[in-house]
Write a protein that holds these residues in place. Structure first.
Motif, PDB file in Angstrom:
ATOM      1  N   ILE A 551       0.888  -1.159   0.000  1.00 57.79           N
ATOM      2  CA  ILE A 551       0.000   0.000   0.000  1.00 57.79           C
ATOM      3  C   ILE A 551       0.924   1.205   0.000  1.00 57.79           C
ATOM      4  O   ILE A 551       2.101   1.091   0.377  1.00 57.79           O
ATOM      5  N   ARG A 552       0.422   2.379  -0.405  1.00 60.26           N
ATOM      6  CA  ARG A 552       1.271   3.572  -0.399  1.00 60.26           C
ATOM      7  C   ARG A 552       1.856   3.786   0.999  1.00 60.26           C
ATOM      8  O   ARG A 552       1.095   3.976   1.929  1.00 60.26           O
ATOM      9  N   HIS A 576      -3.252  -3.638  -1.309  1.00 63.25           N
ATOM     10  CA  HIS A 576      -4.343  -3.287  -0.390  1.00 63.25           C
ATOM     11  C   HIS A 576      -5.033  -1.972  -0.707  1.00 63.25           C
ATOM     12  O   HIS A 576      -5.922  -1.547   0.020  1.00 63.25           O
ATOM     13  N   GLU A 577      -4.625  -1.321  -1.772  1.00 57.41           N
ATOM     14  CA  GLU A 577      -5.319  -0.091  -2.156  1.00 57.41           C
ATOM     15  C   GLU A 577      -6.740  -0.430  -2.584  1.00 57.41           C
ATOM     16  O   GLU A 577      -7.003  -1.482  -3.152  1.00 57.41           O
ATOM     17  N   GLN A 578      -7.660   0.500  -2.305  1.00 54.71           N
ATOM     18  CA  GLN A 578      -9.026   0.334  -2.797  1.00 54.71           C
ATOM     19  C   GLN A 578      -9.471   1.609  -3.516  1.00 54.71           C
ATOM     20  O   GLN A 578     -10.647   1.941  -3.555  1.00 54.71           O
ATOM     21  N   ASP A 579      -8.509   2.322  -4.054  1.00 54.14           N
ATOM     22  CA  ASP A 579      -8.797   3.577  -4.730  1.00 54.14           C
ATOM     23  C   ASP A 579      -8.491   3.405  -6.223  1.00 54.14           C
ATOM     24  O   ASP A 579      -7.651   2.586  -6.592  1.00 54.14           O
TER      25      ASP A 579
END
Lengths: 652, 165
Positions: A551-552, A576-579
């Motif tokens: 993730i970032r 894990h990003e959701q954007d």
């Protein structure tokens, strides 16, 4: 002073705008220079194009996605060839997509994209495309713009008269260009005649999930089946294939396959054959072909070898197949939006031949045959002929339709697009192509309802049209405005690989369905790490499995120790990003494979086999955030006999 | 511009100097950082830090304008919130410790529940328009709060979980 300058400039621009607006109105009569061709293809920054164009990548094996009218390239979708950029065919998830009965085949020759249809109109769910060399049909899902299914076609060779869909996507059709022994066997090549066969495959498409399955193969005489298109409207239920090499030559075809005055268009009543096989007709024959399916939830492809296929002998289904004589090695086989006219473009003929579906039915009714070929009735040329377009150009190849009663045919030798009228067969206009045009495409041009605003011509040769790039220069597409009586060349743009055919569709139908992320909640990948509580490294003999998240702007874990030379290390990484639009990439020094490019919510895996002792970095390869440069980690590799225990950490 | 240039020259010479020093040291690299600054920045008092600042009025920018918390913690909701937190937030937020982002412990003693939910649901706009969020972004090295696409219901559950910490 400055202010004054701005004022003058603004005024000047306004005036220019007025003038150019005026020009646009009467422009189509005056040719490209005065009509503002540039404005017609200008899509302002941040604006969207009106159409998607899916253009085959030819020998690149891929399919590219362009916007029309701008000609801007958005994406190259990997289909039949490995793509290191997207890890397609390199990561563990997509390697099975390229499996065949010949093993892993990392390349093909992609030819004819076709968009799925409902009631004869484009529905924008899927694009199908054929692999010509190792016969395969691929399906691209237009929610993800990724290849989600590939089925190999047995008994086929040079899968060229493919991959066209019927009016409700009941079938996607795959016809063999090269006839071969069926089943394959060791036999002398010069015994081709009468012994080789041409398989025409009807692949059913599940209306729910688009799943493909070979419903039946028609084992036809040993001709070359070149192109095909479905009937529509009244002729729905029929499929038409052009043939050449009805001479059944196996050598020096450029001479030997050009002997007959007429070859055939094979008209196939597939509904009749479907009924026949539904009632138990046909014969199961042993076969071996791969069926590869990518699951959107496991993010993983599986390859299954299928062991039999249902074949149909045409003579056992009387009334289902007829030959329509068509002059001189016809190539394109195109059906107009009404379904009445079937255009056969004889490559070596001076005229275009147009058959009439109504007349064909009448001839069949009247049993007016002109003989038969291997038990298949040949209809009388004059009985089925609707008309001919007389001497329109040299080397006709393909025809598309604008839905307003006009047809557009490409001419390879004379290098032009010719517009002519259905019914009167008169030539209305012609425009040059630069150079040697092959296919052309009107968005929806092979459906009941074309979007008749543009035609895209795809050229084989560009020579001096672009800055030179050594001996190999780009191939190209050219966009013409066809909204007026005369065609108008608007734009040239380079393409990826050889653009054989393309399929176009109004963007509005597709873009609303385009997926933005994969939901972590729906991630069913076998090696997914769905919570940071579950990151871990496991050893199983010499196999090491790293369950990692990203993730970032970090990996978890980012320090790993206890890996040894000779281990086979699996990186299983979950983004894990959701954007929207936050993919991360990853690779590790010395990996003998490509990077991974992992979309939000997705899991992907690659294998790393460290050969040297040391501490080796891995990092994010896709600029993801202000701290992208910090997104890195180390993996310590110890000698094979080391007892350093496996450990992992983040931020400790 | 000139100032910038001067700064660069200074920093560069410092780099050269420090590289020389490094060779003598065995325990890694260090620089007397106070020298590197021409003017001393104001020392940040812990109360100035956005992460410890108390603001029980600001509601932030986003879909949540007003919520009422029951006096009793809804345990079922909190359990659900923990599940969501572990899946969607744990990569950057750890309980009881500053990680990529701040620890959520006792967050409701420093923030309004609306602010917390808006930060979860609408981080992109928050880091642009809300002063606290802007300051947090700077305090946390420019790591943006990621939009994890939680539903309002999920964000509410996470908030309930925070109440149990």
């Amino acid at each position: 002073m400055k202010k004054l300058m701005y004022c003058i400039l603004t005024l000047f621009m306004l005036v220019t705008l007025f003038i150019s607006c005026g020009n646009q109105g009467n422009g189509s009569k005056d040719g490209a220079l005065t009509s503002g061709a540039a404005e017609k293809v200008y899509v302002a920054p941040g604006e969207h194009d009106e159409y998607y164009a899916f253009i085959s990548g030819g020998f690149s094996g891929q399919m590219s996605v362009y916007g029309l009218p701008s000609g801007r390239l958005f994406k190259v979708i990997p289909v039949f060839s490995q793509d290191a950029e997207k890890a397609y065919g390199y990561n563990e998830e997509t390697k099975p997509m390229l499996n065949t009965s010949h093993g892993f085949v990392p390349w093909d020759d992609a030819h004819h994209p076709d968009i799925s249809q409902t009631n004869g109109e484009l529905d924008g769910r899927f694009v199908f495309i054929n692999g010509n060399n190792t016969p395969r049909i691929a399906k691209i899902d237009l929610t993800t713009f990724e290849t989600t299914e590939i089925i190999e076609v047995p008994n086929s060779a040079g899968n060229h008269s493919s991959s066209f869909v019927t009016e409700n996507t009941e079938y996607v059709v795959a016809g063999t260009r090269f006839s071969v022994p069926v089943p394959q066997r060791d036999m002398p090549i010069n015994e081709y005649k009468g012994n080789f066969k041409g398989a025409l495959s009807f692949i059913s498409v599940n209306p729910e999930d688009g799943g493909m399955d070979i419903k039946f193969q028609i084992i036809m005489p040993g001709f070359d089946y070149d192109l095909s298109h479905p009937g529509r409207g009244a002729s729905h239920g029929w499929f038409f294939f052009t043939t050449y090499n009805t001479e059944e030559a196996s050598s020096l075809l450029e001479v030997n396959a050009s002997q007959n005055d007429k070859d055939f268009i094979a008209a196939i009543n597939w509904k009749k054959i479907e009924e026949y096989v539904n009632n138990g007709g046909g014969k199961m024959m042993p076969a071996n072909y791969a069926h590869n399916v990518y699951d959107e939830h496991t993010h993983t492809a599986t390859s299954t070898m299928k062991k039999e296929v249902l074949v149909v002998n045409p003579t056992e289904v009387p009334g289902a197949i007829y030959f329509l004589p068509t002059p001189k090695s016809p190539h394109g086989c195109d059906v107009d939006p009404s379904g009445e006219y079937i255009v056969g473009n004889g490559k070596l003929s001076a005229d275009l031949t147009v058959h009439s579906f109504t007349k064909m039915l009448a001839a069949i009714e009247g049993e007016k045959y002109d003989g038969e070929a291997y038990g298949i009735p040949i209809l009388n040329f004059e009985d089925v002929l609707a008309g001919t377009v007389s001497q329109p150009g040299l080397g006709p190849l393909h025809t598309e339709f604008d839905g307003k009663g006009n047809a557009y045919t490409t001419f390879f030798i004379s290098s032009e697009v010719v517009k002519w009228k259905l019914g009167t067969w008169e030539v209305v206009d012609r425009q040059p192509c630069y150079y040697s045009v092959g296919h052309l495409m009107i968005p929806g041009g092979n459906s009941r309802k074309p979007f008749g605003k543009y035609v895209l011509a795809m050229n084989k040769i560009t020579k001096d049209r672009y800055l030179p790039t050594g001996p190999e220069v780009t191939q190209s597409a050219q966009l013409y405005d066809i909204s007026g009586e005369k065609m108008e060349l608007l734009l040239d743009f380079p393409t990826v690989g050889e653009p054989h055919y393309a399929a176009g569709i109004a963007a509005d139908i597709v873009k609303k369905n385009s997926k933005k992320i994969y939901k972590l909640d729906e991630n069913k990948h076998k090696y997914a790490t769905l919570s940071d509580n579950d990151v871990r490294v496991e050893r199983n003999g010499k196999e090491v499995h790293i369950y990692m998240t990203m993730i970032r702007s970090h990996f978890n874990p980012d320090n790993i120790e206890g890996v040894k030379v000779g281990d086979k290390v699996y990186f299983h990484i979950t983004n894990h990003e959701q954007d929207y639009d936050v993919p991360h990439g990853v690779s590790v020094i010395g990996a003998n494979t490509s990077e991974l490019l992992i979309m939000p919510g997705q899991t992907e895996s690659f294998i790393w086999e460290p050969k040297q002792v040391g501490v080796w970095p891995f990092y994010c390869t896709d600029f993801c955030s202000a701290l992208h440069q910090e997104m890195q980690g180390y993996i310590r590799v110890s000698p094979a006999n080391s007892n350093i225990k496996l450990s992992w950490s983040l931020g400790e | 511009m000139k100032l910038c240039l001067r700064g660069f020259v200074f920093l560069f010479s410092l780099l050269v100097l420090s590289c020389g020093e490094k060779e003598k040291k065995k325990d890694g690299f260090s620089v007397d950082r106070t020298k590197a600054k021409t003017e001393k920045p104001k020392p940040i008092k812990s109360s100035d830090k956005a992460s410890v600042r108390v603001d029980l009025k600001t509601k932030g920018v986003g879909p949540i304008t007003s919520i009422t918390l029951e006096t009793e913690v809804n345990e079922a909701m909190a359990a659900n919130g923990k599940e969501v937190f572990d899946k969607m937030c744990l990569a950057c937020h750890r309980i009881g410790k500053k990680f990529i982002g701040p620890a959520p412990n006792k967050i409701l003693e420093r923030r309004t529940p609306e602010w917390v939910m808006n930060m979860i649901l609408n981080p992109d706009q928050m880091v642009k328009e809300d002063q606290l969020a802007k300051d947090l972004l700077i305090e946390f090295n420019g790591s943006p709060m990621a939009n994890q696409g939680l539903t309002e219901e999920q964000a509410r559950a996470v908030l309930e979980y925070f109440r149990t910490l």
